[in-house]
Design a protein around this motif. Structure first.
Motif, PDB file in Angstrom:
ATOM      1  N   LYS A  94       0.893  -1.110   0.054  1.00  0.00           N
ATOM      2  CA  LYS A  94      -0.034  -0.102  -0.081  1.00  0.00           C
ATOM      3  C   LYS A  94       0.871   1.322   0.084  1.00  0.00           C
ATOM      4  O   LYS A  94       1.911   1.309   0.631  1.00  0.00           O
ATOM      5  CB  LYS A  94      -0.957  -0.027   1.361  1.00  0.00           C
ATOM      6  CG  LYS A  94      -1.906  -1.222   1.299  1.00  0.00           C
ATOM      7  CD  LYS A  94      -3.079  -1.021   0.367  1.00  0.00           C
ATOM      8  CE  LYS A  94      -4.067  -2.164   0.404  1.00  0.00           C
ATOM      9  NZ  LYS A  94      -4.984  -1.913  -0.667  1.00  0.00           N
ATOM     10  N   GLU A 267      -7.223   2.788  -3.669  1.00  0.00           N
ATOM     11  CA  GLU A 267      -6.900   2.507  -2.304  1.00  0.00           C
ATOM     12  C   GLU A 267      -7.093   0.870  -1.857  1.00  0.00           C
ATOM     13  O   GLU A 267      -6.280   0.396  -0.995  1.00  0.00           O
ATOM     14  CB  GLU A 267      -7.872   3.272  -1.194  1.00  0.00           C
ATOM     15  CG  GLU A 267      -7.493   4.724  -1.135  1.00  0.00           C
ATOM     16  CD  GLU A 267      -8.544   5.467  -0.351  1.00  0.00           C
ATOM     17  OE1 GLU A 267      -9.257   4.875   0.550  1.00  0.00           O
ATOM     18  OE2 GLU A 267      -8.077   6.704  -0.101  1.00  0.00           O
ATOM     19  N   GLU A 268      -7.992   0.300  -2.589  1.00  0.00           N
ATOM     20  CA  GLU A 268      -8.119  -1.060  -2.525  1.00  0.00           C
ATOM     21  C   GLU A 268      -7.748  -1.828  -3.770  1.00  0.00           C
ATOM     22  O   GLU A 268      -8.569  -1.255  -4.841  1.00  0.00           O
ATOM     23  CB  GLU A 268      -9.706  -1.597  -2.180  1.00  0.00           C
ATOM     24  CG  GLU A 268     -10.343  -1.011  -0.935  1.00  0.00           C
ATOM     25  CD  GLU A 268      -9.562  -1.780   0.415  1.00  0.00           C
ATOM     26  OE1 GLU A 268      -9.076  -3.183   0.201  1.00  0.00           O
ATOM     27  OE2 GLU A 268      -9.458  -1.218   1.223  1.00  0.00           O
TER      28      GLU A 268
END
Length: 278
Positions: A94, A267-268
């Motif tokens: 991430k 973000e995902e």
């Protein structure tokens, strides 16, 4: 105008230290290759154009050797496009900046314009910017699918006018690039008179060349597409369009609708499970 062009010369110096019609095709060539891009949000089916053979064959090769397996849609911009194919995105943590990965080679631009353009659903090759890539060669692996937006007639007309107004400057800049050493020497010697003389010469050459080129106009097919389904007309003839979505545009829309971070990365993670030649 002359003063503005002189400024361009100076900026250029400072920045330096920075369709087969009428031919019979065989049956095999007429058949377009179809592929399925299976993602974690659904399946997208695309066809590849035979008129862009180097991009077609490269995409098929990468699909067959699983280069895209596990890569992410790492750059997603609503009303613009969704981009994927960076090998470095596999299992990327991430927040990691993505978009610089490659396969060690580029593909020469294959513009088939205006036949193929950036309508919604167009499959196109990403590339480095003009500053480091003046021939507009494509990335060997990264691609994007256009989502874009719908334009009205007046906006398209304004874009046509802007392109025609920029034509002279574009030609002038290209000519100036060929005289960079000469310009640099005159700049270093504060030879303003020499710069103006060269500017006048280049301007005359640019005007003569511009006069030979017809004014830019969108085709009826472009106008229809851009005022109905939409697209990204400012990318036309700048990036190679080598295919289009034939099924699963709803999945592309779903991808462009996900929440993203400041770097436009979802973000995902939205992952490519596999790309399969049908």
């Amino acid at each position: 105008m002359k003063k503005n062009l002189l400024i361009v010369l100076i900026i250029l110096v400072c920045g330096t230290t920075a369709c087969i019609s009428g031919q019979k095709k065989d049956e095999k060539m007429d058949k377009e290759t179809m592929l399925k891009i299976e993602t974690t949000l659904g399946t997208i089916r695309v066809k590849l154009y035979n008129e862009t053979p180097q991009h077609r064959d490269n995409f098929i090769k990468l699909a067959k050797n699983d280069t895209y397996k596990g890569t992410l849609f790492h750059r997603v911009i609503k009303d613009f496009m969704v981009q994927a194919g960076d090998p470095d995105s596999k299992n990327a943590p991430k927040g990691k900046m993505l978009g610089s990965g490659d396969v060690g080679y580029t593909i020469p631009a294959e513009f088939v314009y205006p036949q193929y353009f950036h309508k919604k659903g167009a499959l196109s090759a990403a590339r480095q910017g003009d500053e480091t890539n003046p021939k507009k060669a494509s990335s060997g692996c990264q691609f994007y699918i256009v989502t874009g937006k719908v334009y009205n007639d007046s906006t398209l007309l304004s874009m046509e006018q802007q392109k025609n107004q920029n034509k002279l400057t574009t030609i002038f800049n290209a000519l100036a690039q060929k005289h960079m050493k000469e310009i640099y020497k005159m700049r270093k010697a504060n030879d303003e008179e020499g710069l103006y003389a060269l500017q006048d010469t280049l301007l005359a050459e640019a005007e003569a060349e511009a006069a030979k080129q017809p004014d830019f106009h969108f085709t009826p097919e472009q106008i229809k597409a851009y005022t109905t389904v939409g697209g990204t007309p400012h990318l036309d003839n700048e990036y190679t369009v080598f295919g289009e979505v034939v099924e699963g545009m709803d999945i592309v829309d779903k991808i462009q609708g996900v929440k993203t971070d400041r770097s436009d990365r979802p973000e995902e993670d939205v992952k490519i499970i596999k790309v399969e030649v049908e």
